[in-house]
Design an enzyme around this catalytic site. Structure first.
Site, PDB file in Angstrom:
ATOM      1  N   LYS A 201     -15.088  22.150   6.361  1.00 16.77           N
ATOM      2  CA  LYS A 201     -16.129  23.005   5.779  1.00 16.77           C
ATOM      3  C   LYS A 201     -17.372  22.175   5.468  1.00 16.77           C
ATOM      4  CE  LYS A 201     -14.394  26.301   2.834  1.00 16.77           C
ATOM      5  NZ  LYS A 201     -14.072  26.851   1.489  1.00 16.77           N
TER       6      LYS A 201
ATOM      7  N   THR B 260     -11.096  29.669  -8.913  1.00 11.12           N
ATOM      8  CA  THR B 260     -10.172  29.935 -10.023  1.00 11.12           C
ATOM      9  C   THR B 260      -9.232  31.043  -9.556  1.00 11.12           C
ATOM     10  OG1 THR B 260     -11.857  31.379 -10.989  1.00 11.12           O
ATOM     11  CG2 THR B 260     -11.621  29.202 -11.961  1.00 11.12           C
TER      12      THR B 260
ATOM     13  N   LEU C 190     -23.195  37.379  -8.509  1.00  9.37           N
ATOM     14  CA  LEU C 190     -23.571  37.750  -7.140  1.00  9.37           C
ATOM     15  C   LEU C 190     -22.452  38.520  -6.456  1.00  9.37           C
ATOM     16  CD1 LEU C 190     -22.111  35.971  -4.677  1.00  9.37           C
ATOM     17  CD2 LEU C 190     -23.683  34.231  -5.427  1.00  9.37           C
ATOM     18  N   ARG C 191     -22.874  39.329  -5.481  1.00  8.64           N
ATOM     19  CA  ARG C 191     -21.924  40.088  -4.668  1.00  8.64           C
ATOM     20  C   ARG C 191     -21.878  39.481  -3.285  1.00  8.64           C
ATOM     21  NH1 ARG C 191     -25.609  45.018  -4.592  1.00  8.64           N
ATOM     22  NH2 ARG C 191     -26.994  43.225  -4.508  1.00  8.64           N
TER      23      ARG C 191
ATOM     24  N   LYS D  93     -18.808  37.752 -18.512  1.00  8.36           N
ATOM     25  CA  LYS D  93     -18.398  37.788 -17.099  1.00  8.36           C
ATOM     26  C   LYS D  93     -17.138  38.635 -16.903  1.00  8.36           C
ATOM     27  CE  LYS D  93     -17.989  37.045 -12.810  1.00  8.36           C
ATOM     28  NZ  LYS D  93     -18.843  37.716 -11.848  1.00  8.36           N
TER      29      LYS D  93
ATOM     30  N   GLY E  41     -12.197  55.779  -2.807  1.00 12.46           N
ATOM     31  CA  GLY E  41     -11.607  55.248  -1.586  1.00 12.46           C
ATOM     32  C   GLY E  41     -10.286  54.574  -1.823  1.00 12.46           C
TER      33      GLY E  41
ATOM     34  N   GLY F  71     -10.986  45.456  -3.684  1.00 16.38           N
ATOM     35  CA  GLY F  71     -10.289  44.268  -3.201  1.00 16.38           C
ATOM     36  C   GLY F  71     -11.212  43.078  -3.275  1.00 16.38           C
TER      37      GLY F  71
ATOM     38  N   CYS G 115     -12.376  38.344  -5.803  1.00 21.18           N
ATOM     39  CA  CYS G 115     -12.726  38.256  -7.221  1.00 21.18           C
ATOM     40  C   CYS G 115     -12.217  39.397  -8.082  1.00 21.18           C
ATOM     41  CB  CYS G 115     -14.236  38.120  -7.361  1.00 21.18           C
ATOM     42  SG  CYS G 115     -14.779  36.539  -6.691  1.00 21.18           S
TER      43      CYS G 115
ATOM     44  N   LYS H  52      -8.354  39.645  -8.881  1.00 18.93           N
ATOM     45  CA  LYS H  52      -7.784  38.544  -9.672  1.00 18.93           C
ATOM     46  C   LYS H  52      -8.459  38.452 -11.043  1.00 18.93           C
ATOM     47  CE  LYS H  52     -10.922  34.902  -8.695  1.00 18.93           C
ATOM     48  NZ  LYS H  52     -11.694  34.151  -9.597  1.00 18.93           N
TER      49      LYS H  52
HETATM   50  N1  LIG Z   1     -17.194  34.810  -4.273  1.00 17.15           N
HETATM   51  C1  LIG Z   1     -18.049  35.381  -5.100  1.00 17.15           C
HETATM   52  O1  LIG Z   1     -18.803  36.274  -4.720  1.00 17.15           O
HETATM   53  C2  LIG Z   1     -18.129  34.975  -6.547  1.00 17.15           C
HETATM   54  C3  LIG Z   1     -17.240  34.058  -7.073  1.00 17.15           C
HETATM   55  N2  LIG Z   1     -17.278  33.768  -8.417  1.00 17.15           N
HETATM   56  C4  LIG Z   1     -16.354  32.774  -8.964  1.00 17.15           C
HETATM   57  O2  LIG Z   1     -16.727  31.518  -8.413  1.00 17.15           O
HETATM   58  C5  LIG Z   1     -15.583  30.687  -8.216  1.00 17.15           C
HETATM   59  C6  LIG Z   1     -15.519  30.272  -6.758  1.00 17.15           C
HETATM   60  O3  LIG Z   1     -15.276  31.420  -5.970  1.00 17.15           O
HETATM   61  P1  LIG Z   1     -15.397  31.376  -4.383  1.00 17.15           P
HETATM   62  O4  LIG Z   1     -16.605  30.624  -3.985  1.00 17.15           O
HETATM   63  O5  LIG Z   1     -15.239  32.766  -3.931  1.00 17.15           O
HETATM   64  O6  LIG Z   1     -14.082  30.521  -4.009  1.00 17.15           O
HETATM   65  P2  LIG Z   1     -13.820  29.725  -2.662  1.00 17.15           P
HETATM   66  O7  LIG Z   1     -12.355  29.486  -2.626  1.00 17.15           O
HETATM   67  O8  LIG Z   1     -14.500  30.412  -1.531  1.00 17.15           O
HETATM   68  O9  LIG Z   1     -14.573  28.327  -2.904  1.00 17.15           O
HETATM   69  C7  LIG Z   1     -14.135  27.298  -3.740  1.00 17.15           C
HETATM   70  C8  LIG Z   1     -14.425  25.981  -3.017  1.00 17.15           C
HETATM   71  O10 LIG Z   1     -14.265  24.889  -3.896  1.00 17.15           O
HETATM   72  C9  LIG Z   1     -13.713  23.797  -3.161  1.00 17.15           C
HETATM   73  N3  LIG Z   1     -13.180  22.829  -4.113  1.00 17.15           N
HETATM   74  C10 LIG Z   1     -12.100  22.951  -4.929  1.00 17.15           C
HETATM   75  N4  LIG Z   1     -11.986  21.869  -5.735  1.00 17.15           N
HETATM   76  C11 LIG Z   1     -13.030  21.054  -5.445  1.00 17.15           C
HETATM   77  C12 LIG Z   1     -13.479  19.798  -5.941  1.00 17.15           C
HETATM   78  N5  LIG Z   1     -12.833  19.169  -6.925  1.00 17.15           N
HETATM   79  N6  LIG Z   1     -14.570  19.247  -5.403  1.00 17.15           N
HETATM   80  C13 LIG Z   1     -15.239  19.881  -4.414  1.00 17.15           C
HETATM   81  N7  LIG Z   1     -14.863  21.056  -3.890  1.00 17.15           N
HETATM   82  C14 LIG Z   1     -13.783  21.655  -4.409  1.00 17.15           C
HETATM   83  C15 LIG Z   1     -12.701  24.464  -2.253  1.00 17.15           C
HETATM   84  O11 LIG Z   1     -12.364  23.652  -1.155  1.00 17.15           O
HETATM   85  C16 LIG Z   1     -13.475  25.735  -1.837  1.00 17.15           C
HETATM   86  O12 LIG Z   1     -14.246  25.531  -0.678  1.00 17.15           O
HETATM   87  C17 LIG Z   1     -14.397  31.531  -8.703  1.00 17.15           C
HETATM   88  O13 LIG Z   1     -14.170  31.239 -10.048  1.00 17.15           O
HETATM   89  C18 LIG Z   1     -14.899  32.945  -8.559  1.00 17.15           C
HETATM   90  O14 LIG Z   1     -14.226  33.837  -9.407  1.00 17.15           O
HETATM   91  C19 LIG Z   1     -18.189  34.322  -9.260  1.00 17.15           C
HETATM   92  C20 LIG Z   1     -19.098  35.229  -8.784  1.00 17.15           C
HETATM   93  C21 LIG Z   1     -19.162  35.615  -7.390  1.00 17.15           C
HETATM   94  O1  LIG Z   2     -17.172  37.976  -9.695  1.00 18.04           O
HETATM   95  C1  LIG Z   2     -17.370  38.159  -8.515  1.00 18.04           C
HETATM   96  O2  LIG Z   2     -16.911  37.436  -7.647  1.00 18.04           O
HETATM   97  C2  LIG Z   2     -18.180  39.313  -8.041  1.00 18.04           C
HETATM   98  O3  LIG Z   2     -17.274  40.439  -7.832  1.00 18.04           O
HETATM   99  C3  LIG Z   2     -17.904  41.629  -7.343  1.00 18.04           C
HETATM  100  O4  LIG Z   2     -18.528  41.394  -6.100  1.00 18.04           O
HETATM  101  P1  LIG Z   2     -17.744  41.476  -4.703  1.00 18.04           P
HETATM  102  O5  LIG Z   2     -16.359  40.972  -4.872  1.00 18.04           O
HETATM  103  O6  LIG Z   2     -18.631  40.816  -3.713  1.00 18.04           O
HETATM  104  O7  LIG Z   2     -17.598  42.998  -4.305  1.00 18.04           O
HETATM  105  P2  LIG Z   2     -18.075  44.446  -4.791  1.00 18.04           P
HETATM  106  O8  LIG Z   2     -19.260  44.852  -4.018  1.00 18.04           O
HETATM  107  O9  LIG Z   2     -18.131  44.581  -6.261  1.00 18.04           O
HETATM  108  O10 LIG Z   2     -16.827  45.279  -4.242  1.00 18.04           O
HETATM  109  C4  LIG Z   2     -15.515  44.960  -4.669  1.00 18.04           C
HETATM  110  C5  LIG Z   2     -14.527  45.933  -4.072  1.00 18.04           C
HETATM  111  O11 LIG Z   2     -14.677  47.245  -4.633  1.00 18.04           O
HETATM  112  C6  LIG Z   2     -14.833  48.201  -3.596  1.00 18.04           C
HETATM  113  N1  LIG Z   2     -15.739  49.267  -4.075  1.00 18.04           N
HETATM  114  C7  LIG Z   2     -16.981  48.950  -4.527  1.00 18.04           C
HETATM  115  C8  LIG Z   2     -17.826  49.941  -4.980  1.00 18.04           C
HETATM  116  C9  LIG Z   2     -17.412  51.283  -4.965  1.00 18.04           C
HETATM  117  O12 LIG Z   2     -18.130  52.223  -5.360  1.00 18.04           O
HETATM  118  N2  LIG Z   2     -16.172  51.565  -4.519  1.00 18.04           N
HETATM  119  C10 LIG Z   2     -15.318  50.592  -4.077  1.00 18.04           C
HETATM  120  O13 LIG Z   2     -14.177  50.902  -3.662  1.00 18.04           O
HETATM  121  C11 LIG Z   2     -15.383  47.406  -2.421  1.00 18.04           C
HETATM  122  O14 LIG Z   2     -15.120  48.033  -1.195  1.00 18.04           O
HETATM  123  C12 LIG Z   2     -14.632  46.099  -2.572  1.00 18.04           C
HETATM  124  O15 LIG Z   2     -13.346  46.180  -2.006  1.00 18.04           O
HETATM  125  C13 LIG Z   2     -18.999  42.043  -8.337  1.00 18.04           C
HETATM  126  O16 LIG Z   2     -19.666  43.187  -7.825  1.00 18.04           O
HETATM  127  C14 LIG Z   2     -20.007  40.902  -8.543  1.00 18.04           C
HETATM  128  O17 LIG Z   2     -20.982  41.297  -9.510  1.00 18.04           O
HETATM  129  C15 LIG Z   2     -19.250  39.682  -9.043  1.00 18.04           C
HETATM  130  O18 LIG Z   2     -20.125  38.575  -9.192  1.00 18.04           O
END
Ligand SMILES: NC(=O)C1=CN([C@@H]2O[C@H](COP(=O)(O)OP(=O)(O)OC[C@H]3O[C@@H](n4cnc5c(N)ncnc54)[C@H](O)[C@@H]3O)[C@@H](O)[C@H]2O)C=CC1
Ligand SMILES: O=C(O)[C@H]1O[C@H](OP(=O)(O)OP(=O)(O)OC[C@H]2O[C@@H](n3ccc(=O)[nH]c3=O)[C@H](O)[C@@H]2O)[C@H](O)[C@@H](O)[C@@H]1O
Length: 445
Positions: free
Chosen positions: A35, A86, A153-154, A207, A256, A260, A263, A266
């Site tokens: 990556k 996490t 962010l979404r 959050k 729907g 899923g 985020c 969990k």
């Molecule tokens: N995915 C999203 O849209 C959002 C995620 N979050 C939160 O952000 C956090 C990360 O989520 P994602 O990015 O989705 O997870 P992810 O699993 O896609 O990314 C985590 C990354 O951290 C790396 N990693 C782990 N330990 C490390 C270390 N010690 N040093 C460097 N790299 C390391 C992993 O290899 C992985 O690439 C979670 O707590 C999640 O709940 C919050 C808001 C939006």
């Molecule tokens: O903490 C996070 O990681 C993020 O989780 C969600 O963002 P995301 O997982 O990208 O997805 P959403 O757009 O919220 O959708 C989540 C799920 O709900 C479903 N959904 C969403 C909206 C709706 O009206 N109905 C519905 O079934 C979507 O299809 C999807 O499966 C939150 O929207 C973000 O604000 C947050 O930062």
């Protein structure tokens, strides 16, 4: 400013590119060497609109680079974002925060002078206090600040949401920490975006409460869809009509197959567990109900598919349009579409899956399922077509119902996202079935 982003996944990678776009010099730290290499070459490891362009622009300008070496980042940057994963613990009882603890514990002794650690990962309430103890015990001198800055962010809008957030929330304890936040987000704050400064526990709860509220809304409208099925009412109309009241709103009101992704499921599971531990009985009851409604949605979808089929689906070929957990991303973590595919296969049906961006990820996760490289191939000789992810090319492209009509065995569309413009399918001779609505038949159109 010199900034590091530790953990370059779905949140950290777009965040690092966004920080470069704001004018900072950025180093991303990513443990996974493949990556890390891809990111350094300007190649996005997953589909996210606008991300690869931004990444390529800033990796070639030299303002953004990636490393697997935390010590390099510790030497380089003044401010370190922590964006590692996490996940849920294997026993489902709360988060596994080992990546966050591990990253901070490794970083702190490497810092040679004043520095700021800004956590963005989603964590259980109380984690910042634990991390503060690690900082206090491990820092060589004073001047290492810890801030909690939850991210909203979404996926599918990661770049847009990072550069144009609707608010920035920070939990912090010193004026110096606040100055650092104001500096790193200066271009965003200059546009008038609200900065909400609070203490770390409040930032942690903000959050968890935000994601819990979003899921509550989704489960609410899904529960209403169930009611509509009992009485022959139309849930789409209900969602539209109640959402006009601004206290209710239309966001998160699409019924729907349930929420899923990597985020929401969990985060709600972990928060439900945490509030139970704390003894917050009513919060626990409420969130347990939200989870229970969501857990029932794939079965509601299967039952609708059986109804549309006129009986058991064993042996039926079902074109499944969509594999990602929602449109706009290649992410298949906890994808309702793939959960549904598994349940259809368990009942002896043959789902054939197509997705514009998530096929590779789905194939890796579920190699035993059948896949097609185009929507046309997926629908060829299908007994039913199921719309499982609301990509616009399935919901809004008038060519698809016409083309698919000539390829399927029966023109029956089951839209388990309640997302299609049904008129164009009806006009092309299809039956359209959606959750919480009466079936729509072409002759009635
Ligand atoms: N995915 C999203 O849209 C959002 C995620 N979050 C939160 O952000 C956090 C990360 O989520 P994602 O990015 O989705 O997870 P992810 O699993 O896609 O990314 C985590 C990354 O951290 C790396 N990693 C782990 N330990 C490390 C270390 N010690 N040093 C460097 N790299 C390391 C992993 O290899 C992985 O690439 C979670 O707590 C999640 O709940 C919050 C808001 C939006
Ligand atoms: O903490 C996070 O990681 C993020 O989780 C969600 O963002 P995301 O997982 O990208 O997805 P959403 O757009 O919220 O959708 C989540 C799920 O709900 C479903 N959904 C969403 C909206 C709706 O009206 N109905 C519905 O079934 C979507 O299809 C999807 O499966 C939150 O929207 C973000 O604000 C947050 O930062």
């Amino acid at each position: 400013m010199r900034v590091s982003v530790i953990g370059c996944g779905h949140l950290g990678a777009p965040h690092s590119a966004a920080m470069a776009e704001l004018g900072h010099e950025v180093i991303g730290v990513e443990l996974d060497p493949d990556k890390c290499r891809a990111l350094g070459d300007g190649i996005a490891p997953f589909y996210e609109a606008g991300f690869e362009d931004l990444l390529a622009r800033h990796t070639s300008s030299g303002r953004l680079r990636f490393t697997t070496d935390l010590a390099e980042a510790a030497d380089f940057a003044d401010l370190h974002f922590v964006t590692v994963g996490t996940p849920l613990r294997e026993d489902g009882r709360g988060y596994d925060v080992s990546q966050v603890i591990g990253a901070v514990r490794s970083l702190v002794p490497l810092l040679r002078g004043p520095a700021t650690i800004v956590g963005k990962s989603t964590v259980p309430v109380g984690t910042v206090a634990r991390l503060q103890e690690i900082v206090d015990a491990g820092a060589r001198g004073s001047g290492v600040e810890l801030i909690w800055n939850p991210e909203f962010l979404r996926e599918g809008h990661a770049v847009q949401d990072s550069l144009f957030p609707d608010r920035i929330v920070v939990g912090l304890t010193s004026p110096r920490a606040r100055e650092m936040v104001e500096e790193v987000y200066a271009p965003i704050l200059a546009r008038g975006v609200g900065l909400i400064v609070t203490d770390p526990p409040t930032a942690e709860v903000i959050k968890s409460a935000a994601n819990s509220f979003l899921t509550t809304k989704i489960s609410f409208i899904n529960a209403i869809a169930e009611v509509c099925e009992f009485v022959g009412a139309d849930v789409n109309m209900v969602a539209h009509a109640i959402g006009i009241d601004t206290r209710i709103g239309h966001g998160g009101m699409r019924p729907g197959i349930g929420y899923g992704g990597g985020c929401l499921p969990k985060d709600v599971a972990a928060f439900t567990h945490r509030v139970g531990e704390l003894g917050a009985r009513h919060a626990h009851e409420l969130l347990s109900a939200v989870e229970s409604v969501n857990a029932g949605r794939p079965l509601a979808a299967v039952e609708l598919i059986e109804k549309a089929n006129g009986g058991p689906i064993s042996g039926r070929v079902i074109a499944l349009l969509g594999a990602s957990f929602k449109a706009g991303t290649s992410d298949v973590r906890d994808s309702p579409a793939l959960r549904l595919a598994g349940q259809l296969a368990e009942r002896g049906a043959v789902p054939v899956i197509y997705d514009p961006e998530a096929l590779a990820a789905a194939r890796t996760l579920y190699p035993e399922l059948a896949y097609a490289d185009t929507a046309e191939r997926a629908v060829t000789d299908a007994d039913l077509v199921v719309l499982a992810t609301e990509w616009p090319e399935f919901t809004a492209d008038p060519k698809l119902p016409v083309a698919a009509a000539g390829l399927v065995r029966r023109k029956v569309l089951v839209d388990v996202r309640n997302a299609v413009e049904s008129g164009m399918w009806l006009a092309a001779g299809w039956e359209v079935w959606q959750l919480g609505r009466q079936p729509q038949l072409p002759e009635a159109h």
